[in-house]
Design a protein around this motif. Structure first.
Motif, PDB file in Angstrom:
ATOM      1  N   VAL A  60       5.125   5.162   3.547  1.00  0.00           N
ATOM      2  CA  VAL A  60       4.998   4.351   4.765  1.00  0.00           C
ATOM      3  C   VAL A  60       3.822   3.406   4.545  1.00  0.00           C
ATOM      4  N   ARG A  61       4.076   2.128   4.743  1.00  0.00           N
ATOM      5  CA  ARG A  61       3.027   1.127   4.519  1.00  0.00           C
ATOM      6  C   ARG A  61       1.916   1.264   5.563  1.00  0.00           C
ATOM      7  N   SER A  62       0.684   1.115   5.103  1.00  0.00           N
ATOM      8  CA  SER A  62      -0.475   1.221   5.981  1.00  0.00           C
ATOM      9  C   SER A  62      -0.398   0.205   7.125  1.00  0.00           C
ATOM     10  N   MET A  63      -0.927   0.603   8.284  1.00  0.00           N
ATOM     11  CA  MET A  63      -0.932  -0.295   9.448  1.00  0.00           C
ATOM     12  C   MET A  63      -1.882  -1.478   9.252  1.00  0.00           C
ATOM     13  N   GLN A  64      -2.775  -1.373   8.236  1.00  0.00           N
ATOM     14  CA  GLN A  64      -3.708  -2.505   8.063  1.00  0.00           C
ATOM     15  C   GLN A  64      -3.154  -3.605   7.166  1.00  0.00           C
TER      16      GLN A  64
END
Length: 244
Positions: A60-64
């Motif tokens: 899952v790609r980081s929210m940043q």
């Protein structure tokens, strides 16, 4: 197989791998598409055998992150000048993102590429990893790592299609899977190019008809997947010319 899950023997695990290997090698495109004049990216499709069944590792790609934060994807990214080919790119990115050492990956093949929304030519590299692999996510890039049985991508419990307009304004439908991960007690949504690659991988390995519609001729999967890609590439190329 009339065995308890725990005692699944090494020999059977090897045969699951070997069958998959043989199927995948038939679909290896090598560097057939490598010289197309598009910016390059690669993803690693990490396969493992757990309890006698093939599983795929996803992140899952980081929210940043600026692009697609929180989206499910495979480890991967853009090609760098020091990468000698698409395999190098995929292995380097997997090491950076989840701490997977390149020597711990048995690379099997490259499959037909896709084109992402930034018009990168994205090559899927398939490799086996050990089921004991413990991911160490790089928090700047990855917020979560999980595994899904490969069979979910031909026989899902929760599936729908989503309308998707690509950069040329062409409307198509894309696969969207929701996977309930009991280990994480979370649901993950897998769609777009990531789902496209996962479905194709499952079709290649299992050679059976999925429970949903796909736009391949399943009796001629190699040629129809390459034709689909070349049509997509041609439509992109036409648009580039008309924009000049």
């Amino acid at each position: 197989l009339g065995m308890s899950r725990r005692s699944f023997p090494f020999a059977s695990r090897q045969s699951v791998r070997e069958k998959a290997r043989l199927r995948l090698r038939e679909f290896d495109v090598g560097d057939k598409f490598s010289r197309l004049p598009l910016p390059k990216a690669s993803v690693l499709l990490p396969l493992m055998v757990r309890e006698g069944k093939l599983h795929l590792l996803l992140t899952v790609r980081s929210m940043q992150l600026r692009r697609s934060p929180g989206e499910v994807c495979f480890p991967g990214g853009k090609s760098e000048a020091s990468d000698k080919d698409e395999i190098d790119t995929a292995l380097r990115e997997a090491k950076e993102e989840v701490g997977l050492q390149p020597e711990k990956v048995e690379v099997i093949c490259r499959l037909v590429p896709g084109i992402d929304k930034m018009n990168h030519l994205v090559t899927p590299v398939v490799g086996f990893i050990e089921d004991t692999f413990q991911a160490i996510p790089n928090p700047d890039e990855v917020s979560d790592v999980f595994i899904v049985p490969l069979e979910y991508f031909v026989k899902p419990l929760n599936y729908k299609t989503l309308p998707y307009k690509n950069s040329s304004g062409h409307l198509s439908w894309v696969h969207c899977f929701t996977y309930d991960d009991h280990e994480h007690k979370m649901s993950f949504r897998i769609w777009g190019l990531t789902a496209h690659f996962a479905v194709f991988l499952a079709l290649v390995i299992f050679g059976k008809r999925p429970t949903f519609e796909v736009d391949y001729d399943l009796d001629n999967l190699i040629s129809s997947s390459e034709n689909n890609f070349m049509k997509l590439y041609a439509s992109l190329y036409e648009r580039k010319k008309s924009n000049l």
